[in-house]
Design an enzyme around this catalytic site. Structure first.
Site, PDB file in Angstrom:
ATOM      1  N   GLU A 151       0.840  -1.197   0.000  1.00  0.00           N
ATOM      2  CA  GLU A 151       0.000   0.000   0.000  1.00  0.00           C
ATOM      3  C   GLU A 151       0.875   1.246   0.000  1.00  0.00           C
ATOM      4  O   GLU A 151       0.370   2.351   0.169  1.00  0.00           O
ATOM      5  CB  GLU A 151      -0.977  -0.029   1.173  1.00  0.00           C
ATOM      6  CG  GLU A 151      -0.358  -0.026   2.545  1.00  0.00           C
ATOM      7  CD  GLU A 151      -1.412  -0.144   3.638  1.00  0.00           C
ATOM      8  OE1 GLU A 151      -1.579  -1.256   4.142  1.00  0.00           O
ATOM      9  OE2 GLU A 151      -2.035   0.856   3.991  1.00  0.00           O
ATOM     10  N   CYS A 188      -3.703  -3.221   4.367  1.00  0.00           N
ATOM     11  CA  CYS A 188      -2.810  -4.254   4.917  1.00  0.00           C
ATOM     12  C   CYS A 188      -3.253  -5.661   4.532  1.00  0.00           C
ATOM     13  O   CYS A 188      -2.580  -6.636   4.848  1.00  0.00           O
ATOM     14  CB  CYS A 188      -2.734  -4.126   6.429  1.00  0.00           C
ATOM     15  SG  CYS A 188      -2.193  -2.493   6.963  1.00  0.00           S
ATOM     16  N   HIS A 197      -3.141  -9.812  11.934  1.00  0.00           N
ATOM     17  CA  HIS A 197      -2.506  -8.581  11.444  1.00  0.00           C
ATOM     18  C   HIS A 197      -2.202  -7.695  12.658  1.00  0.00           C
ATOM     19  O   HIS A 197      -3.046  -7.532  13.541  1.00  0.00           O
ATOM     20  CB  HIS A 197      -3.453  -7.853  10.479  1.00  0.00           C
ATOM     21  CG  HIS A 197      -2.991  -6.462  10.188  1.00  0.00           C
ATOM     22  ND1 HIS A 197      -1.729  -6.199   9.703  1.00  0.00           N
ATOM     23  CD2 HIS A 197      -3.592  -5.254  10.347  1.00  0.00           C
ATOM     24  CE1 HIS A 197      -1.588  -4.893   9.566  1.00  0.00           C
ATOM     25  NE2 HIS A 197      -2.698  -4.299   9.947  1.00  0.00           N
ATOM     26  N   ASN A 226       4.705  -1.472  12.358  1.00  0.00           N
ATOM     27  CA  ASN A 226       3.706  -1.899  11.381  1.00  0.00           C
ATOM     28  C   ASN A 226       4.320  -1.951   9.980  1.00  0.00           C
ATOM     29  O   ASN A 226       4.816  -0.945   9.472  1.00  0.00           O
ATOM     30  CB  ASN A 226       2.517  -0.928  11.382  1.00  0.00           C
ATOM     31  CG  ASN A 226       1.328  -1.457  10.582  1.00  0.00           C
ATOM     32  OD1 ASN A 226       1.400  -2.537  10.000  1.00  0.00           O
ATOM     33  ND2 ASN A 226       0.254  -0.685  10.560  1.00  0.00           N
ATOM     34  N   SER A 282      -7.614  -2.074   6.366  1.00  0.00           N
ATOM     35  CA  SER A 282      -8.575  -0.988   6.545  1.00  0.00           C
ATOM     36  C   SER A 282      -9.300  -0.675   5.243  1.00  0.00           C
ATOM     37  O   SER A 282      -8.762  -0.860   4.145  1.00  0.00           O
ATOM     38  CB  SER A 282      -7.861   0.265   7.031  1.00  0.00           C
ATOM     39  OG  SER A 282      -7.402   0.078   8.340  1.00  0.00           O
TER      40      SER A 282
HETATM   41  N1  COA Z   1       1.186   3.063  30.586  1.00  0.00           N
HETATM   42  C1  COA Z   1       0.640   1.938  30.075  1.00  0.00           C
HETATM   43  N2  COA Z   1      -0.366   1.946  29.143  1.00  0.00           N
HETATM   44  C2  COA Z   1      -0.805   3.137  28.723  1.00  0.00           C
HETATM   45  C3  COA Z   1      -0.267   4.350  29.214  1.00  0.00           C
HETATM   46  C4  COA Z   1       0.773   4.284  30.180  1.00  0.00           C
HETATM   47  N3  COA Z   1       1.326   5.383  30.674  1.00  0.00           N
HETATM   48  N4  COA Z   1      -0.907   5.371  28.599  1.00  0.00           N
HETATM   49  C5  COA Z   1      -1.823   4.824  27.751  1.00  0.00           C
HETATM   50  N5  COA Z   1      -1.753   3.465  27.837  1.00  0.00           N
HETATM   51  C6  COA Z   1      -2.535   2.493  27.076  1.00  0.00           C
HETATM   52  C7  COA Z   1      -3.997   2.861  26.911  1.00  0.00           C
HETATM   53  O1  COA Z   1      -4.756   2.445  28.026  1.00  0.00           O
HETATM   54  C8  COA Z   1      -4.340   2.119  25.641  1.00  0.00           C
HETATM   55  O2  COA Z   1      -4.534   0.757  25.941  1.00  0.00           O
HETATM   56  P1  COA Z   1      -5.963   0.047  25.617  1.00  0.00           P
HETATM   57  O3  COA Z   1      -6.187   0.208  24.154  1.00  0.00           O
HETATM   58  O4  COA Z   1      -5.708  -1.369  26.023  1.00  0.00           O
HETATM   59  O5  COA Z   1      -6.954   0.760  26.436  1.00  0.00           O
HETATM   60  C9  COA Z   1      -3.049   2.193  24.823  1.00  0.00           C
HETATM   61  O6  COA Z   1      -2.002   2.490  25.755  1.00  0.00           O
HETATM   62  C10 COA Z   1      -3.069   3.294  23.770  1.00  0.00           C
HETATM   63  O7  COA Z   1      -3.434   4.479  24.417  1.00  0.00           O
HETATM   64  P2  COA Z   1      -4.392   5.535  23.699  1.00  0.00           P
HETATM   65  O8  COA Z   1      -4.608   6.662  24.610  1.00  0.00           O
HETATM   66  O9  COA Z   1      -5.609   4.821  23.161  1.00  0.00           O
HETATM   67  O10 COA Z   1      -3.425   5.953  22.508  1.00  0.00           O
HETATM   68  P3  COA Z   1      -3.627   6.875  21.268  1.00  0.00           P
HETATM   69  O11 COA Z   1      -4.734   7.840  21.418  1.00  0.00           O
HETATM   70  O12 COA Z   1      -2.277   7.422  21.003  1.00  0.00           O
HETATM   71  O13 COA Z   1      -4.069   5.866  20.063  1.00  0.00           O
HETATM   72  C11 COA Z   1      -3.880   4.148  18.458  1.00  0.00           C
HETATM   73  C12 COA Z   1      -3.618   4.559  19.900  1.00  0.00           C
HETATM   74  C13 COA Z   1      -3.546   2.700  18.262  1.00  0.00           C
HETATM   75  C14 COA Z   1      -5.351   4.376  18.124  1.00  0.00           C
HETATM   76  C15 COA Z   1      -2.984   5.028  17.549  1.00  0.00           C
HETATM   77  O14 COA Z   1      -1.644   4.663  17.774  1.00  0.00           O
HETATM   78  C16 COA Z   1      -3.274   4.914  16.079  1.00  0.00           C
HETATM   79  O15 COA Z   1      -4.082   5.664  15.543  1.00  0.00           O
HETATM   80  N6  COA Z   1      -2.591   4.004  15.385  1.00  0.00           N
HETATM   81  C17 COA Z   1      -2.675   3.832  13.943  1.00  0.00           C
HETATM   82  C18 COA Z   1      -3.915   3.072  13.501  1.00  0.00           C
HETATM   83  C19 COA Z   1      -3.924   1.676  13.846  1.00  0.00           C
HETATM   84  O16 COA Z   1      -2.888   1.139  14.180  1.00  0.00           O
HETATM   85  N7  COA Z   1      -5.117   1.073  13.723  1.00  0.00           N
HETATM   86  C20 COA Z   1      -5.317  -0.286  14.099  1.00  0.00           C
HETATM   87  C21 COA Z   1      -6.233  -1.090  13.198  1.00  0.00           C
HETATM   88  S1  COA Z   1      -5.591  -1.382  11.565  1.00  0.00           S
END
Ligand code: COA
Length: 391
Positions: free
Chosen positions: A83, A115, A237, A280, A312
């Protein structure tokens, strides 16, 4: 109709980049608690492509040892899944075909669906071998994932290529019928043609992925697939490795099971070791997970592995594979550990310089200095053409 002979993955080879950025470095730069990266999303570091590396150089590096081991005379098709395409018309696999000196009597094509397309490539390859068991298909999945600096997705970047030789009577994993499929029109992650970084609604993508888990399992079960308890491991994935845990918990819940965290870890943890340090790799990610599982887990002979491929947009597929007796003598474990271990750690400034780098689009000559220690490199642009050379 199933073939009366086994078809599947005969060889599997992973390549990644010259550089690596640790999540400690990223966290120190952006003020995030590093535990969020290490424990929250399950990532320790990310592969970063040097300016003279891309999906083609990684793909050629992954595929070359396969061609060296098996020769090319039975490879009639190359299917390249990505991609992060380098051209809107020409298939990246043609550059690989050229770098590896493969015969002209070869069909080469590129596939795209976020993906997921590595799995489409694998299934199309199986169809071709079904039609003529003397043929082998080189399936390549290669991606460089890139999100905007400072965005939530940034910590989930990475890069890798997986090359797989698909053949009759495979030495590693027999791929089984049926597959469970699922498609839903969702804008959870996409990259318009004019952007170099992906757009993502992270929470939407997690929930779309979990919806797809239900969809593929329903279709797989209705198609007469295996029962949940028959699987020795699950290869999901992994946009970030904690997603595999989330997906497996969701599948267990969906099937009315109690979720025991030790069982979840047993089912998915061995598939996450490479992805946790590579990040990733989009189309390659699930197959990097398979490589880690085969390389690291105790003997898996005759065990069924469940594969859940998600892309996605969205398309997903669930299918099973059975590990072939004697598989261990065909693995490339040392090569994989070496590719990961020899990456050079970079500081934030170098990472940022690479992230922000772009070429002028005026058709001029733009040679690229050598940075990669890999076997193939992107030598630069000339007359709007990408030039690839062995190093
Ligand atoms: N210590 C331990 N864990 C912590 C933490 C800390 N200090 N702070 C946050 N976390 C945990 C959160 O609880 C969360 O865990 P959970 O999902 O089990 O609840 C995790 O870390 C991520 O925290 P979050 O606040 O949700 O992170 P974010 O707003 O930065 O977003 C993603 C995380 C994955 C959504 C973001 O990285 C993203 O957009 N990624 C790209 C898209 C993607 O990968 N999509 C997946 C499907 S293809």
């Amino acid at each position: 109709m199933s073939a009366d002979f086994a078809i599947g993955i005969h060889d599997l080879s992973v390549a990644t980049t010259q550089y690596v950025l640790t999540h400690e470095t990223l966290a120190a730069q952006n003020g995030t608690d590093v535990a969020k990266y290490h424990r929250g999303i399950g990532q320790r570091s990310m592969s970063v492509a040097a300016v003279d590396e891309d999906i083609v150089t990684m793909a050629a590096a992954a595929a070359a040892p396969i061609v060296a081991r098996h020769a090319a005379d039975r490879i009639r098709t190359i299917v390249f899944a990505t991609e992060t395409s380098v051209d809107q018309a020409k298939a990246a696999g043609i550059h690989v075909h050229s770098l590896l000196g493969l015969p002209s009597a070869t069909r080469v094509v590129e596939l795209k669906q976020a993906c997921y397309s590595g799995t489409a490539a694998l299934q199309f390859a199986i169809g071709l071998v079904h039609r003529d068991r003397s043929q082998q298909v080189l399936v390549i999945a290669s991606d460089v994932s890139k999100y905007e600096l400072g965005s939530p997705g940034e910590a989930t970047q990475g890069a890798a290529a997986v090359a797989m030789l698909v053949s009759a009577e495979p030495a590693l994993v027999r791929i089984e019928d049926p597959s469970g499929m699922f498609t839903a029109d969702i804008m959870d992650f996409w990259r318009p043609n004019y952007r170099t970084t992906a757009l993502v609604d992270g929470y939407e993508s997690i929930s779309a992925y979990l919806q797809a888990v239900e969809g593929v399992w329903k279709d797989y079960t209705e198609g007469g697939g295996r029962a949940l308890d028959e699987f020795g491991a699950f290869c999901y994935h992994q946009p970030f490795t904690k997603m595999a845990y989330k997906a497996h918990r969701h599948l267990l819940h969906h099937c009315g099971r109690d979720v025991d965290e030790a069982d979840v870890a047993r089912a998915v943890e061995p598939t996450t070791t490479y992805n946790a340090v590579i990040g990733n790799s989009y189309t390659a990610s699930m197959y990097v997970g398979l490589a880690a599982l085969l390389d690291d887990a105790d003997d898996l002979t005759d065990q069924a592995i469940g594969f859940l491929s998600y892309g996605s947009g969205s398309v997903a597929e669930f299918f099973a594979g059975t590990v072939v007796p004697g598989y261990r003598s065909h693995l490339r474990t040392d090569m994989h550990r070496d590719a990961i271990g020899r990456r050079q750690e970079i500081d934030y400034a170098k990472y940022r310089e690479i992230h922000e780098h772009s070429f002028p689009v005026d058709g001029g000559d733009y040679p690229v200095p050598t940075e990669t220690a890999g076997p193939y490199r992107f030598d630069g642009l000339s007359g709007h053409k990408r030039i690839y050379v062995p190093r």
